[in-house]
Design a protein around this motif. Structure first.
Motif, PDB file in Angstrom:
ATOM      1  N   ARG A  30       0.852  -1.194   0.000  1.00 54.68           N
ATOM      2  CA  ARG A  30       0.000   0.000   0.000  1.00 54.68           C
ATOM      3  C   ARG A  30       0.885   1.240   0.000  1.00 54.68           C
ATOM      4  NH1 ARG A  30      -4.718  -0.815   4.594  1.00 54.68           N
ATOM      5  NH2 ARG A  30      -5.791  -2.619   3.677  1.00 54.68           N
ATOM      6  N   LEU A  31       0.623   2.136  -0.925  1.00 51.68           N
ATOM      7  CA  LEU A  31       1.351   3.393  -1.029  1.00 51.68           C
ATOM      8  C   LEU A  31       0.362   4.526  -0.800  1.00 51.68           C
ATOM      9  CD1 LEU A  31       3.298   2.547  -4.325  1.00 51.68           C
ATOM     10  CD2 LEU A  31       4.028   2.109  -1.969  1.00 51.68           C
ATOM     11  N   LEU A  32       0.586   5.301   0.241  1.00 47.60           N
ATOM     12  CA  LEU A  32      -0.313   6.382   0.607  1.00 47.60           C
ATOM     13  C   LEU A  32       0.466   7.694   0.566  1.00 47.60           C
ATOM     14  CD1 LEU A  32      -3.120   7.247   1.691  1.00 47.60           C
ATOM     15  CD2 LEU A  32      -2.241   6.811   4.007  1.00 47.60           C
ATOM     16  N   ILE A  33       0.073   8.607  -0.342  1.00 47.17           N
ATOM     17  CA  ILE A  33       0.842   9.840  -0.538  1.00 47.17           C
ATOM     18  C   ILE A  33      -0.093  11.041  -0.614  1.00 47.17           C
ATOM     19  CG2 ILE A  33       2.725   8.643  -1.699  1.00 47.17           C
ATOM     20  CD1 ILE A  33       1.633   9.665  -4.362  1.00 47.17           C
ATOM     21  N   HIS A  34       0.508  12.223  -0.617  1.00 42.67           N
ATOM     22  CA  HIS A  34      -0.259  13.471  -0.692  1.00 42.67           C
ATOM     23  C   HIS A  34      -0.425  13.962  -2.127  1.00 42.67           C
ATOM     24  CE1 HIS A  34      -0.189  14.909   3.694  1.00 42.67           C
ATOM     25  NE2 HIS A  34       0.335  13.697   3.703  1.00 42.67           N
ATOM     26  N   ASP A  35       0.597  13.748  -2.946  1.00 42.60           N
ATOM     27  CA  ASP A  35       0.620  14.383  -4.269  1.00 42.60           C
ATOM     28  C   ASP A  35       1.123  13.391  -5.313  1.00 42.60           C
ATOM     29  OD1 ASP A  35       0.725  16.048  -6.439  1.00 42.60           O
ATOM     30  OD2 ASP A  35       2.238  17.408  -5.628  1.00 42.60           O
ATOM     31  N   ASP A  36       0.314  13.159  -6.342  1.00 43.58           N
ATOM     32  CA  ASP A  36       0.717  12.224  -7.391  1.00 43.58           C
ATOM     33  C   ASP A  36       1.171  12.928  -8.675  1.00 43.58           C
ATOM     34  OD1 ASP A  36      -1.695  13.244  -8.128  1.00 43.58           O
ATOM     35  OD2 ASP A  36      -2.638  11.329  -8.613  1.00 43.58           O
ATOM     36  N   LYS A  37       1.148  14.250  -8.700  1.00 41.65           N
ATOM     37  CA  LYS A  37       1.513  14.963  -9.942  1.00 41.65           C
ATOM     38  C   LYS A  37       2.949  14.671 -10.396  1.00 41.65           C
ATOM     39  CE  LYS A  37      -1.816  18.760  -9.429  1.00 41.65           C
ATOM     40  NZ  LYS A  37      -2.440  18.180  -8.209  1.00 41.65           N
ATOM     41  N   PRO A  38       3.944  14.642  -9.478  1.00 44.94           N
ATOM     42  CA  PRO A  38       5.304  14.316  -9.947  1.00 44.94           C
ATOM     43  C   PRO A  38       5.409  12.927 -10.574  1.00 44.94           C
ATOM     44  CG  PRO A  38       5.379  15.323  -7.775  1.00 44.94           C
ATOM     45  CD  PRO A  38       3.938  15.024  -8.060  1.00 44.94           C
ATOM     46  N   LEU A  39       4.527  12.012 -10.183  1.00 42.96           N
ATOM     47  CA  LEU A  39       4.572  10.667 -10.742  1.00 42.96           C
ATOM     48  C   LEU A  39       4.091  10.646 -12.185  1.00 42.96           C
ATOM     49  CD1 LEU A  39       3.111   8.628  -7.744  1.00 42.96           C
ATOM     50  CD2 LEU A  39       5.511   9.103  -8.279  1.00 42.96           C
TER      51      LEU A  39
END
Length: 321
Positions: free
Chosen positions: A224-233
């Motif tokens: 499980r990957l829980l992050i705040h911001d996916d734009k850089p990905l």
């Protein structure tokens, strides 16, 4: 006991190096001679352990096939010298020799020898397999430099569920080594919480391989990957994103819902014992624990609350493979 170690090339090694291997592996363990002597001897450093009176007692070899990976092999102690600590002293000498030279050490261990290698920081990383008619397991140490520093002070350094020490870090180099050492021992789950999946920490070949190994292990594996911001990905092909697209049933990424309370410190949780905890999203400072079930339980509850309120990443779902 005052044990000394001498290093040789195969061409200049004394006859005792070959004699000890022949006596232990060929005569005692019945390894066929054609399997015992191989081309690796030509490229390896050979170590001879001698007693204070110069009596040869044990041997091992150390070689590299990849620039950052060292391999320990052909480790043998003569029967009359076993149980006196020579084998452990020889292994730890090899770890010291590898510190700063290799970022990973590997070896092939006979089944009965697993606890021996665990005491010096090696963990099992394969299923059992047959080698010359003897059950073996692959073992590795993903941070030989850190292991070398702790061999005299920590029991089972960096072994999940066994090492209860706190490993502090205040540099990216040390953080990466500890992160990989914890994650590399996952048997069922990895839960990772951070603001971003930064490329320096998470978009690395070795980290991807460690995650991939767990995700492919069995149907109950969970990443499980829980992050705040996916734009850089979205801007570049992150290794974990590519892996997630190929293993959607084993890996999932969600974005936190900031309408609900979220943790102010990033962390990674491995199974029920391992944790890597940073004090700040933007600094490589914090600690790793390899046997801290109480802390992992509390952080797991925090993670689960954030996970339940989180949402999937629409942008990543729409990316082409």
């Amino acid at each position: 006991m005052d044990i000394r170690f001498r290093k040789y090339s195969w061409q200049l090694a004394p006859a005792s190096v070959r004699d000890i291997r022949e006596r232990v592996f060929i005569r005692e363990q019945k390894v066929p001679p054609e399997l015992e002597w191989d081309q690796t001897d030509e490229i390896a450093d050979h170590y001879l352990a001698v007693l204070p009176d110069n009596t040869p007692a044990g041997v091992a070899r150390l070689f590299s096939t990849l620039e950052e990976t060292g391999h320990i092999g052909r480790m043998a102690i003569l029967p009359e010298h076993r149980g006196s600590g020579i084998g452990e002293a020889l292994l730890r000498h090899l770890i010291q020799e590898s510190a700063g030279r290799f970022s990973e050490l590997r070896l092939s261990a006979q089944e009965h020898a697993i606890p021996f290698y665990q005491r010096s920081g090696f963990h099992v990383c394969s299923d059992v397999y047959d080698d010359a008619g003897i059950p073996h397991y692959d073992m590795r140490c993903l941070a030989p430099e850190l292991a070398a520093q702790a061999l005299t002070t920590v029991d089972h350094p960096m072994i999940l569920g066994m090492d209860s020490d706190s490993w502090l870090f205040n540099s990216e180099h040390r953080l990466v080594a500890l992160m990989d050492s914890v994650v590399g021992q996952a048997g069922q789950r990895i839960w990772l919480y951070d603001r971003l999946l930064s490329h320096d920490l998470y978009d690395r070949h070795r980290f991807r391989e460690l995650i991939s190994t767990l995700a492919r292990r069995h149907r109950l594996s969970e990443v499980r990957l829980l992050i705040h911001d996916d734009k850089p990905l979205v801007k570049r092909r992150h290794r974990l994103v590519e892996l997630m697209r190929r293993l959607p049933s084993r890996m999932e990424l969600r974005l936190v819902n900031t309408d609900y309370p979220v943790a102010n410190q990033p962390f990674a949780l491995v199974d029920r014992e391992g944790v890597v905890y940073r004090h700040d999203f933007d600094k490589p400072e914090g600690f790793a624990k390899f046997s801290d079930g109480g802390r992992v339980k509390l952080l797991s509850e925090d993670f689960q609350r954030m996970w339940d309120a989180a949402r999937p990443s629409v942008e990543l779902r729409e990316l082409p493979l």
